[in-house]
Design an enzyme around this catalytic site. Structure first.
Site, PDB file in Angstrom:
ATOM      1  N   GLY A  69       0.812  -1.215   0.000  1.00  0.00           N
ATOM      2  CA  GLY A  69       0.000   0.000   0.000  1.00  0.00           C
ATOM      3  C   GLY A  69       0.840   1.257   0.000  1.00  0.00           C
ATOM      4  O   GLY A  69       0.520   2.238  -0.678  1.00  0.00           O
ATOM      5  N   CYS A  70       1.920   1.244   0.752  1.00  0.00           N
ATOM      6  CA  CYS A  70       2.787   2.429   0.840  1.00  0.00           C
ATOM      7  C   CYS A  70       3.488   2.698  -0.485  1.00  0.00           C
ATOM      8  O   CYS A  70       3.664   3.848  -0.887  1.00  0.00           O
ATOM      9  CB  CYS A  70       3.794   2.251   1.971  1.00  0.00           C
ATOM     10  SG  CYS A  70       2.986   2.115   3.579  1.00  0.00           S
TER      11      CYS A  70
END
Length: 191
Positions: free
Chosen positions: A66-67
């Site tokens: 996600g990052c």
């Protein structure tokens, strides 16, 4: 039995995010802070507030799914963000060396700040929990990336006047940039 309960209590206490202070709200003055970039250079908020919006986004860990998606979306939108009069700063509990690898691996084109102790997150009221180490491969070599704390994924926008004008505690990593750009354009038009 007592040992099992104590172990469970310790496990739960590390899994629950901590709020060091009351989270900032829209309308509050942005807290002044200094951080260390992925290049090991000091970066001061006061030096970057002139005539532009500052998008400050906190993310849990460099080089994770996600990052990485969130960072790459900010990377790909730099032209639109500059056109809207905004600068982006990504902040995590990763150390500067890990952030340098993150920048290199994904050709990131905006400032990344190391917040290993969570002191910047604390100023914004962003919850943090225990950090850790992950291993990642880059260019055929394996690296251990250390993070002192793991911050929650929150995004703020600071106005050129130094006020918090936007806050999102429920960030969708892949649509964060689009929401930020939409907000800045509307905010500028209403001024």
């Amino acid at each position: 039995m007592k040992k099992s309960i104590l172990s469970l209590m310790l496990l739960v206490s590390f899994a629950i995010p901590t709020y060091a202070q009351t989270p900032l709200q829209v309308g509050d003055n942005a807290p002044l802070f200094t951080g260390t970039t992925d290049e090991g250079v000091a970066w001061n908020l006061e030096d970057h507030l002139e005539n532009q919006y500052l998008v400050v986004y906190f993310y849990p860990a460099a080089m994770t799914g996600g990052c990485t998606a969130q960072a790459c979306t900010y990377r790909d939108s730099q032209g639109d963000l500059r056109e809207a009069g905004a600068m982006v700063v990504g902040i995590s509990g990763d150390n500067a060396e890990g952030l340098k690898l993150f920048r290199k691996a994904h050709d990131l084109n905006f400032t990344l700040l190391a917040d290993e102790e969570g002191s910047i997150a604390e100023k914004f009221g962003v919850p943090t929990r225990e950090g850790g180490t992950i291993s990642r491969e880059l260019g055929g070599a394996f690296y251990d990336l250390y993070r002192g704390v793991t911050a929650s994924r929150w995004t703020f926008i600071i106005s050129p006047e130094g006020k918090i004008v936007y806050k999102n505690e429920d960030v969708n990593a892949s649509s964060d940039t689009e929401q930020v750009l939409t907000f800045i354009k509307k905010h500028k038009a209403s001024r």
